[in-house]
Every structure is written in C-alpha cells, then in structure tokens.
Design a protein around this motif. Structure first.
Motif, mmCIF file in Angstrom:
data_model
loop_
_atom_site.group_PDB
_atom_site.id
_atom_site.type_symbol
_atom_site.label_atom_id
_atom_site.label_comp_id
_atom_site.label_asym_id
_atom_site.label_seq_id
_atom_site.Cartn_x
_atom_site.Cartn_y
_atom_site.Cartn_z
ATOM 1 N N ALA A 57 28.465 45.417 42.368
ATOM 2 C CA ALA A 57 29.881 45.785 42.483
ATOM 3 C C ALA A 57 30.062 46.628 43.733
ATOM 4 O O ALA A 57 29.208 47.449 44.076
ATOM 5 N N MET A 58 31.198 46.425 44.409
ATOM 6 C CA MET A 58 31.481 47.119 45.656
ATOM 7 C C MET A 58 32.913 47.630 45.661
ATOM 8 O O MET A 58 33.754 47.158 44.881
ATOM 9 N N ARG A 59 33.171 48.558 46.568
ATOM 10 C CA ARG A 59 34.522 49.069 46.735
ATOM 11 C C ARG A 59 34.826 49.226 48.220
ATOM 12 O O ARG A 59 33.946 49.485 49.034
ATOM 13 N N LEU A 165 37.333 46.414 34.566
ATOM 14 C CA LEU A 165 37.458 47.559 33.661
ATOM 15 C C LEU A 165 36.101 48.052 33.170
ATOM 16 O O LEU A 165 35.919 49.251 32.946
ATOM 17 N N GLN A 166 35.162 47.146 32.995
ATOM 18 C CA GLN A 166 33.844 47.513 32.495
ATOM 19 C C GLN A 166 32.899 47.985 33.596
ATOM 20 O O GLN A 166 31.865 48.569 33.321
ATOM 21 N N ARG A 167 33.243 47.717 34.839
ATOM 22 C CA ARG A 167 32.319 47.976 35.949
ATOM 23 C C ARG A 167 32.627 49.239 36.738
ATOM 24 O O ARG A 167 31.755 49.769 37.420
ATOM 25 N N PHE A 168 33.880 49.687 36.687
ATOM 26 C CA PHE A 168 34.284 50.834 37.491
ATOM 27 C C PHE A 168 34.829 51.935 36.588
ATOM 28 O O PHE A 168 35.545 51.655 35.629
ATOM 29 N N PRO A 169 34.527 53.190 36.917
ATOM 30 C CA PRO A 169 35.020 54.294 36.091
ATOM 31 C C PRO A 169 36.516 54.519 36.283
ATOM 32 O O PRO A 169 37.128 54.013 37.222
ATOM 33 N N GLN A 170 37.058 55.311 35.399
ATOM 34 C CA GLN A 170 38.498 55.533 35.360
ATOM 35 C C GLN A 170 39.043 56.101 36.670
ATOM 36 O O GLN A 170 40.114 55.692 37.122
ATOM 37 N N HIS A 171 38.339 57.016 37.328
ATOM 38 C CA HIS A 171 38.890 57.610 38.551
ATOM 39 C C HIS A 171 38.979 56.583 39.681
ATOM 40 O O HIS A 171 39.875 56.664 40.515
ATOM 41 N N ILE A 172 38.089 55.596 39.701
ATOM 42 C CA ILE A 172 38.147 54.535 40.713
ATOM 43 C C ILE A 172 39.343 53.615 40.425
ATOM 44 O O ILE A 172 40.096 53.250 41.327
ATOM 45 N N ILE A 173 39.512 53.256 39.169
ATOM 46 C CA ILE A 173 40.643 52.400 38.793
ATOM 47 C C ILE A 173 41.960 53.130 39.047
ATOM 48 O O ILE A 173 42.921 52.547 39.555
ATOM 49 N N ALA A 174 42.006 54.410 38.733
ATOM 50 C CA ALA A 174 43.218 55.198 38.989
ATOM 51 C C ALA A 174 43.566 55.182 40.477
ATOM 52 O O ALA A 174 44.729 54.968 40.850
#
Length: 194
Positions: A57-59, A165-174
C-alpha cells in the motif's frame, strides 16, 4: 512479479497476451521493492517511473507550510501510483509518494509506456480506460469536496474504496477526505448507529 501485471492487463485486452508481448513488457517493467516509509518520490524530484503496485500500500501527499500532510491519493495491489503531472510534463513534483506497507512494484518510464501503448494493444486500451476512470474519479472527488459534507464524503469513500478502509488508519483516511480525525470519528459513529 510480472505475472501479476499480465493477469491485470488481460482484463483490458480482447485477446490473450502473446509471448512476444510478455517479453516486451518484462523488458520495460523494472521490478522494485520499497520498505515501509521508503520514498518512491519526494517533493522537488521529477517522476521518472510510474509504479504498478504488485503488493503493498502506498500514499501520495503534500506537506503544507505548517508541516501538515494532505493525502492526495492512496493505492493498493493492482493500482498505479505516481505524480502524473511531473511524469507527463517532466517537471518537479509537488508531492511525496511513500510506501505505507512494504511494497513490490513494477516501474516503467514515460518513454517505455508510450512505446507499449503502440506495441501492446491491451496496454494501450488499459491506458485509455484508466485515463477515463481517473478523470471521472477526480471530478467526483472535486464535487464531493466542494459540495459534500463530511458524512457524504465518508459514505462515498466507503462505497468506492472499501478495500482501503482495512489498509489505512483513520488519520490517513481523514486527511484524504479533507477532515480532521475527530470529525471522522464522529461521522463513523453516526454511520454505524444507522
């Protein structure tokens, strides 16, 4: 690693890849590995290679003057990652791209990608379809950011990208949604109560 890409690419072609086409693709796609938090690209560098994510996974994000990260894109297996503007215009990037998890990647240069569009019909068709999908996704995200509230943005995200949703934590999704993590927590609580 290349077999994962061949399996992906066959979805875009009307005929199976020939052995010659596979050999061409093996020549131009360079296998690479990134450890968690290792960079594919840093702000100010030119995007020389676009990456197909085989595993991991990347960002992609920018950092503002206050040091706050703003997530622009997220990617997992079977997705592409890179700064398209820097890659196409040969300009320095405004973004950082790093591995959120350990990643196996296949990297391709712009010149090689343009050649593959001509020589491998499935690759050309893939590029055309991905451009269309990318444009649609960008328009939807822009519309959502302009007119949607946090609840609507979260619901849209869940419907479009449940695998993230399963791969990234809440602060990244936010950050991706353009809200703070407290707002996202509130939205999630309200969403699960319904």
């Amino acid at each position: 690693m290349h077999q994962a890409f061949f399996d992906y690419l066959i979805k875009f072609g009307s005929e199976p890849l020939s052995e010659d086409q596979k050999a061409l693709l093996r020549q131009v796609f360079l296998p690479s590995r990134l450890r968690k938090k290792q960079f594919l690209l840093q702000e100010g560098e030119q995007q020389k290679y676009f990456a197909f994510i085989v595993k991991g996974a990347m960002r992609m994000y920018m950092v503002d003057d206050k040091g706050i990260e703003h997530i622009v894109r997220l990617g997992v297996e079977g997705w592409w990652m890179g700064d398209r503007e820097s890659w196409a215009m040969l300009t320095p990037s405004l973004y950082h791209i790093d591995a959120w998890e350990n990643c196996d990647l296949l990297l391709i240069t712009r010149e090689d990608a343009l050649n593959m569009m001509k020589q491998v019909p499935a690759f050309g068709e893939m590029a055309r379809q991905l451009d269309e999908r990318n444009n649609i996704a960008n328009n939807r995200r822009l519309t959502s950011a302009i007119s949607g509230n946090a609840d609507k943005r979260y619901i849209d995200f869940c419907e479009c990208y449940p695998e993230l949703l399963q791969r990234f934590p809440q602060h990244i999704i936010a950050s991706y949604l353009g809200v703070n993590k407290d707002t996202l927590s509130r939205v999630k609580r309200q969403h699960y109560r319904k």
